[in-house]
Design a protein around this motif. Structure first.
Motif, PDB file in Angstrom:
ATOM      1  N   UNK A  20       1.342  -1.726  -0.127  1.00 23.43           N
ATOM      2  CA  UNK A  20       0.042  -0.263  -0.320  1.00 23.43           C
ATOM      3  C   UNK A  20       0.728   0.945   0.093  1.00 23.43           C
ATOM      4  N   UNK A  21       1.933   1.077   0.767  1.00 28.77           N
ATOM      5  CA  UNK A  21       3.287   2.217   1.202  1.00 28.77           C
ATOM      6  C   UNK A  21       3.470   2.803  -0.478  1.00 28.77           C
ATOM      7  N   UNK A  22       4.106   1.494  -0.802  1.00 25.93           N
ATOM      8  CA  UNK A  22       4.774   1.802  -1.991  1.00 25.93           C
ATOM      9  C   UNK A  22       3.316   2.556  -3.269  1.00 25.93           C
ATOM     10  N   UNK A  23       2.551   2.343  -3.249  1.00 27.51           N
ATOM     11  CA  UNK A  23       2.264   1.796  -4.840  1.00 27.51           C
ATOM     12  C   UNK A  23       1.782   3.252  -4.204  1.00 27.51           C
ATOM     13  N   UNK A  24       1.098   3.718  -2.872  1.00 26.29           N
ATOM     14  CA  UNK A  24       0.609   4.859  -2.800  1.00 26.29           C
ATOM     15  C   UNK A  24       1.443   6.597  -2.978  1.00 26.29           C
ATOM     16  N   UNK A  95      -3.749   0.722  -4.260  1.00 25.16           N
ATOM     17  CA  UNK A  95      -3.109   0.825  -2.998  1.00 25.16           C
ATOM     18  C   UNK A  95      -3.883   0.640  -1.950  1.00 25.16           C
ATOM     19  N   UNK A  96      -5.377   0.523  -2.114  1.00 21.59           N
ATOM     20  CA  UNK A  96      -5.974   0.534  -1.068  1.00 21.59           C
ATOM     21  C   UNK A  96      -6.490  -0.807  -0.762  1.00 21.59           C
ATOM     22  N   UNK A  97      -6.566  -0.818  -2.542  1.00 22.36           N
ATOM     23  CA  UNK A  97      -6.839  -2.604  -1.244  1.00 22.36           C
ATOM     24  C   UNK A  97      -5.227  -3.473  -1.273  1.00 22.36           C
ATOM     25  N   UNK A  98      -4.165  -2.496  -0.937  1.00 22.70           N
ATOM     26  CA  UNK A  98      -3.581  -3.548  -0.507  1.00 22.70           C
ATOM     27  C   UNK A  98      -3.979  -2.765   1.323  1.00 22.70           C
TER      28      UNK A  98
END
Length: 176
Positions: A20-24, A95-98
């Motif tokens: 999530x953090x990486x994709x955000x 990222x929301x999914x993670x």
């Protein structure tokens, strides 16, 4: 103590936070901050749907109506016309999914594991993953390539421990 990290729930929680953090961060780098923030605000909606589907939590019709209205609002923000949509919008949604995975798995962590220990382990995992990622793509941060493996490892360890200690202090103080 570190055997707790090998529990599937704790490992999945850490993976959810890292993903999530990486994709955000990728989405924030490529989209306007307001758009990414609005998309991430869909997290409670996704969490509620996940709680129903995965955990079997009951949700009434009024809440479903509110969730539907919330998703319509997210779609309005995401679909600003063909020129406003990009693949990075999907990255923000992913990222929301993670993050939802992280939160849903957290509820399934056994009660005998100390509450403050779980975010501490997650913080260390995120710091190590971030440091490893920076080392692999060191062109973004030129200083990383100049460090030796020992120095980089010590910086990563210190950053993880400092962040975990600060997280524990904040949680113990009741601020969060």
């Amino acid at each position: 103590a570190l055997g707790v990290l090998l529990l599937p729930q704790v490992s999945l929680r850490s993976c959810g936070e890292i993903g999530g953090s990486a994709l955000f961060l990728v989405a924030v780098r490529s989209l306007p901050l307001a758009n990414v923030t609005a998309i991430v605000q869909a997290l409670p909606l996704v969490m509620t749907c996940g709680a129903v589907l995965i955990l079997g939590e009951p949700v009434g019709w009024r809440r479903w109506l509110a969730i539907g209205a919330g998703f319509i609002g997210v779609l309005i923000i995401v679909r600003q016309g063909a020129e406003g949509f990009s693949q990075f919008t999907l990255v923000a949604l992913l990222s929301v999914g993670f993050y939802a995975m992280r939160d849903l798995v957290t509820k399934q962590i056994p009660a005998q594991i100390p509450t403050l220990f779980v975010p501490f382990l997650t913080t260390i995992a995120v710091a190590l993953a971030g440091g490893a990622l920076l080392y692999v793509i060191g062109e973004i941060w030129a200083g990383v390539r100049k460090l030796g493996h020992r120095e980089l490892g010590m910086y990563m360890l210190f950053a993880g421990l400092a962040a975990g200690f600060l997280t524990d202090l904040i949680l113990a103080a009741g601020v969060a």
